[in-house]
Write a protein that holds these residues in place. Structure first.
Motif, short mmCIF file in Angstrom:
data_model
loop_
_atom_site.label_atom_id
_atom_site.label_comp_id
_atom_site.label_asym_id
_atom_site.label_seq_id
_atom_site.Cartn_x
_atom_site.Cartn_y
_atom_site.Cartn_z
N ARG A 16 -36.51 -30.43 39.99
CA ARG A 16 -36.81 -29.10 40.53
C ARG A 16 -36.54 -29.08 42.03
O ARG A 16 -37.02 -29.95 42.76
CB ARG A 16 -38.31 -28.77 40.31
CG ARG A 16 -38.71 -28.46 38.89
CD ARG A 16 -37.99 -27.28 38.32
NE ARG A 16 -38.21 -26.03 39.05
CZ ARG A 16 -39.06 -25.09 38.68
NH1 ARG A 16 -39.77 -25.21 37.59
NH2 ARG A 16 -39.19 -23.99 39.39
N CYS A 17 -35.81 -28.07 42.50
CA CYS A 17 -35.59 -27.92 43.93
C CYS A 17 -36.86 -27.35 44.56
O CYS A 17 -37.61 -26.62 43.90
CB CYS A 17 -34.42 -27.00 44.19
SG CYS A 17 -32.88 -27.61 43.47
N PHE A 22 -37.56 -20.39 39.36
CA PHE A 22 -36.93 -19.92 38.11
C PHE A 22 -37.59 -20.61 36.92
O PHE A 22 -38.24 -21.64 37.08
CB PHE A 22 -35.43 -20.26 38.09
CG PHE A 22 -34.66 -19.66 39.22
CD1 PHE A 22 -34.88 -18.35 39.63
CD2 PHE A 22 -33.70 -20.39 39.89
CE1 PHE A 22 -34.17 -17.80 40.68
CE2 PHE A 22 -32.98 -19.85 40.95
CZ PHE A 22 -33.22 -18.55 41.34
N THR A 24 -37.32 -23.01 34.73
CA THR A 24 -36.51 -24.19 34.46
C THR A 24 -37.39 -25.44 34.57
O THR A 24 -38.41 -25.41 35.24
CB THR A 24 -35.30 -24.24 35.41
OG1 THR A 24 -34.46 -25.30 35.01
CG2 THR A 24 -35.71 -24.43 36.86
N ASN A 98 -23.95 -26.84 38.80
CA ASN A 98 -24.34 -27.49 40.04
C ASN A 98 -23.31 -28.54 40.39
O ASN A 98 -22.98 -29.39 39.57
CB ASN A 98 -25.71 -28.17 39.89
CG ASN A 98 -26.83 -27.15 39.95
OD1 ASN A 98 -26.60 -26.02 40.38
ND2 ASN A 98 -28.00 -27.54 39.54
N ARG A 135 -31.79 -30.40 47.10
CA ARG A 135 -30.64 -30.30 46.19
C ARG A 135 -30.11 -31.71 45.97
O ARG A 135 -30.20 -32.58 46.85
CB ARG A 135 -29.54 -29.43 46.81
CG ARG A 135 -29.94 -28.02 47.07
CD ARG A 135 -30.15 -27.20 45.84
NE ARG A 135 -29.01 -27.15 44.95
CZ ARG A 135 -28.83 -26.23 44.03
NH1 ARG A 135 -29.72 -25.27 43.86
NH2 ARG A 135 -27.78 -26.25 43.25
S1 SF4 Z 1 -30.82 -26.39 40.37
FE1 SF4 Z 1 -31.23 -24.19 40.52
S2 SF4 Z 1 -32.49 -23.70 38.75
FE2 SF4 Z 1 -32.50 -25.94 38.98
S3 SF4 Z 1 -34.35 -26.37 40.16
FE3 SF4 Z 1 -32.65 -26.18 41.62
S4 SF4 Z 1 -32.66 -24.01 42.24
FE4 SF4 Z 1 -33.91 -24.19 40.39
#
Ligand code: SF4
Length: 395
Positions: A16-17, A22, A24, A98, A135
């Motif tokens: 998770r960022c 979101f 996710t 990504n 990231r």
């Molecule tokens: S890659 Fe995108 S969707 Fe996944 S945790 Fe990071 S910001 Fe959220």
């Protein structure tokens, strides 16, 4: 029924960022396979409940990180969607990816499956900013991914960038923009960082550990982007989106997202996915396991609903008009067509919203463009900076 768009939500991420809110999840990879099966069943249930075969002209895999899906899984989902819906010959099929999760083989495989638009989450070109956002990629990953995507035959490539980052000076933002332009994308999306409650970034910010630019600083970055992208030949067609004109093709805008902004129907599949069709707004449950369970055990429901829906609401006329205005005003070039408004709602746009139109045109935030028989109401350049203030008056 007019052609619809399909959205598939892929709620898996490696990690998770820090800013992400979101729907996710990290560490859930073992659920990818059952999730793919559930998506296929949800396609069966929804397509099977429609009166006749529904046409599809755009598909979007969003997330999360759709590029974590194995090619065989994507093939299965797309194959099932093609079986159950009628794809147009030129359907736009987009996938968010990504940098750092891609390889030349994977990208070639995507093209082979008919994916023809790639949206890469570049976010920033600066190591410190990427680190702060937690990231997993660096700028070299972006450069490599773009080169591999071009080699694989992607001629419609978008980059996502973020501004208003902690400690981000204007020069640094400009540098990120220049490095993004140097990669010659067809499309660019810009997002201002928002600090959402419950995220690590929110906690850091509350403890004073990160220094966020104020709203004036973020507005300055946005204005700089409008100028610089315009100079580089990009056309701003939406508040956060710019596209290039491609010879023989036209503007490389995202046709899938245009469907949302024009208030046209789309079906959402997957955990947390939203849909809007036949006057209904739907949202599937968020947790992955709950989504899979509901789809497995559920039965077909009247179109466009699904047993995975946590919410399904039939919109009243007032809701539809408000949403149409809010979404349509995001289209900074096209705006809201008075003719389309009259055909759709049986009223004159000028009468339905006389007061806010008068107020905001006088304040220089809205303007009329287009021909006398089809005037278009849209945000001015200044209005783009204050969009939320304007939208609120139309809901
Ligand atoms: S890659 Fe995108 S969707 Fe996944 S945790 Fe990071 S910001 Fe959220």
């Amino acid at each position: 029924m007019q052609d619809v768009s399909l959205y598939f939500h892929i709620p898996f991420c490696k990690r998770r960022c820090a800013y992400c809110d979101f729907n996710t999840y990290a560490g859930m990879e073992r659920w990818i396979q059952p999730y793919i099966e559930a998506l296929c069943r949800e396609i069966d249930l929804v397509a099977g409940s429609a009166a006749g075969r529904v046409g599809v002209h755009t598909v979007f895999f969003g997330g999360g990180t759709p590029s974590l899906l194995p090619l065989a899984g994507l093939e299965r989902i797309l194959g099932r969607a093609r079986e159950r819906f009628e794809f147009t010959r030129d359907a736009e099929i987009s996938l968010e990816a990504n940098p750092g999760t891609l390889s030349p083989e994977y990208l070639r495989g995507l093209r082979g499956l008919g994916v023809n638009r790639l949206s890469l989450g570049m976010q920033s070109a600066h190591p410190q900013e990427l680190k702060l956002l937690t990231r997993l990629h660096d700028h070299q990953d972006v450069i490599r991914s773009v080169a591999w995507a071009r080699e694989a035959g992607f001629d419609n490539l978008s980059l996502d960038l973020m501004f208003g980052l902690p400690g981000q000076a204007l020069e640094r933002w400009e540098n990120t923009l220049e490095l993004a332009l140097g990669l010659k994308p067809d499309h660019i999306s810009l997002y201002a960082l928002t600090v959402e409650e419950g995220t690590p970034l929110f906690k850091w910010s509350a403890r004073g550990l990160v220094d966020l630019p104020d709203s004036d600083g973020a507005a300055e970055m946005y204005e700089l982007a409008m100028d610089r992208l315009g100079e580089a030949g990009f056309i701003q067609y939406e508040i956060s989106n710019w596209a290039r004109l491609a010879p023989g093709v036209g503007l490389r805008s995202c046709r899938h997202n245009l469907q949302y902004w024009r208030g046209l129907p789309y079906l959402g599949f997957g955990a947390g996915a939203h849909g809007y069709a036949a006057g209904w707004r739907t949202a599937d449950v968020n947790p992955i396991r709950e989504y899979i369970r509901r789809v497995r055990e559920g039965e077909s429901m009247p179109f466009p609903r699904s047993p995975a829906n946590a919410e399904a609401r039939e919109l009243g006329a007032a809701d539809e008009v408000g949403e149409f205005m809010m979404m349509g005003l995001r289209l900074t070039d096209e705006g809201i067509s008075s003719r389309t408004f009259a055909e759709r709602f049986g009223a004159r746009l000028e009468d339905a919203f006389a007061r806010p139109i008068e107020r905001f045109t006088r304040a220089g935030l809205l303007e009329w463009a287009g021909e006398p028989g089809d005037r278009r109401l849209r945000l001015t350049r200044r209005g783009r900076l204050l969009g939320n203030q304007v939208f609120a008056e139309f809901i």
